[in-house]
Design a protein around this motif. Structure first.
Motif, PDB file in Angstrom:
ATOM      1  N   LYS A 155      -5.782  -0.297  -7.564  1.00 12.10           N
ATOM      2  CA  LYS A 155      -5.471  -1.587  -7.747  1.00 12.10           C
ATOM      3  C   LYS A 155      -4.707  -1.560  -8.673  1.00 12.10           C
ATOM      4  O   LYS A 155      -5.011  -1.276  -9.754  1.00 12.10           O
ATOM      5  CB  LYS A 155      -6.272  -2.111  -7.334  1.00 12.10           C
TER       6      LYS A 155
ATOM      7  N   ASP B  13      -2.070   4.194  -3.898  1.00 12.98           N
ATOM      8  CA  ASP B  13      -2.628   3.583  -4.030  1.00 12.98           C
ATOM      9  C   ASP B  13      -2.093   2.413  -3.781  1.00 12.98           C
ATOM     10  O   ASP B  13      -1.460   2.328  -2.729  1.00 12.98           O
ATOM     11  CB  ASP B  13      -2.589   3.454  -5.732  1.00 12.98           C
ATOM     12  N   ILE B  14      -2.515   0.759  -4.377  1.00 17.40           N
ATOM     13  CA  ILE B  14      -2.085  -0.236  -3.251  1.00 17.40           C
ATOM     14  C   ILE B  14      -1.546  -0.813  -4.851  1.00 17.40           C
ATOM     15  O   ILE B  14      -2.331  -1.474  -6.204  1.00 17.40           O
ATOM     16  CB  ILE B  14      -3.421  -1.000  -2.933  1.00 17.40           C
TER      17      ILE B  14
ATOM     18  N   GLU C  39       0.779  -1.333   0.133  1.00 13.48           N
ATOM     19  CA  GLU C  39       0.144   0.322  -0.192  1.00 13.48           C
ATOM     20  C   GLU C  39       0.871   1.301  -0.016  1.00 13.48           C
ATOM     21  O   GLU C  39       1.928   1.233   0.651  1.00 13.48           O
ATOM     22  CB  GLU C  39      -1.278   0.248   0.957  1.00 13.48           C
TER      23      GLU C  39
ATOM     24  N   TYR D 101      -2.329  -4.325 -10.893  1.00 14.07           N
ATOM     25  CA  TYR D 101      -1.520  -5.586 -10.331  1.00 14.07           C
ATOM     26  C   TYR D 101      -0.328  -5.974 -10.970  1.00 14.07           C
ATOM     27  O   TYR D 101      -0.286  -5.710 -12.733  1.00 14.07           O
ATOM     28  CB  TYR D 101      -2.854  -6.642 -10.893  1.00 14.07           C
TER      29      TYR D 101
END
Length: 171
Positions: A101, A49-50, A45, A103
């Protein structure tokens, strides 16, 4: 609590010391609660954002010793990567972590190249909710981006979270 996480083969580590929050424990939480869910390897985190990180290294000695014929183009693997993302969203939702998020699949394998990683990215993106978000003109996105990067590419793009070989032998 240390924010330096060592991957399951104990060959590489990810230093998340600069993260607002980070974990590599989703798998243990799911298993302790008897959930049959899949999970990504690391979650980082940041302020805005993550980053969800899946890691696979078919070049390390453990993979080579076991005669691993790791093929990231295998349909089972390609289907597994989106499942890990979707199943990890439950964990983040329960914790109230609803930032945008990203990825990332950090992937190393014999004969891997940037062209092959882009081809994999394009195949897998079709199974992630990008089209759904577009067709619904979504206000709340489930995912912002997906990339397949080598360790070197990861380290170039995410210098604040270096991935490196473990220096000390871990027990």
């Amino acid at each position: 609590m240390s924010k330096v996480f060592v991957e399951e083969n104990k060959v590489y580590q990810l230093d998340c010391s600069e993260a607002l929050w980070a974990t590599d424990a989703v798998h243990e939480v799911y298993r302790a609660n008897k959930l049959g869910l899949k999970d990504v390897d690391f979650i980082i985190e940041q302020d805005e954002d993550i980053i969800l990180v899946e890691y696979k290294n078919g070049k390390i000695s453990q993979a080579l010793v076991h005669g691993s014929n790791f093929n990231p183009n295998n349909e089972k693997i390609i289907n597994n990567i989106p499942e890990k993302y979707f199943d990890t969203l439950h964990y983040l939702n329960v914790l109230g972590k609803n930032k945008p998020k990203h990825y990332i699949w950090v992937l190393e394998y014999p004969h891997g190249s940037s062209v092959m990683r882009k081809m994999l990215r394009n195949k897998i993106m079709k199974q992630l909710p990008f089209q759904l978000q577009t067709s619904l003109a979504a206000k709340n996105k489930l995912i912002e981006s997906f990339e397949v990067l080598s360790i070197a590419e990861w380290n170039e793009k995410y210098k604040q979270y270096p991935m490196s070989e473990v220096k000390e032998k871990l027990q």
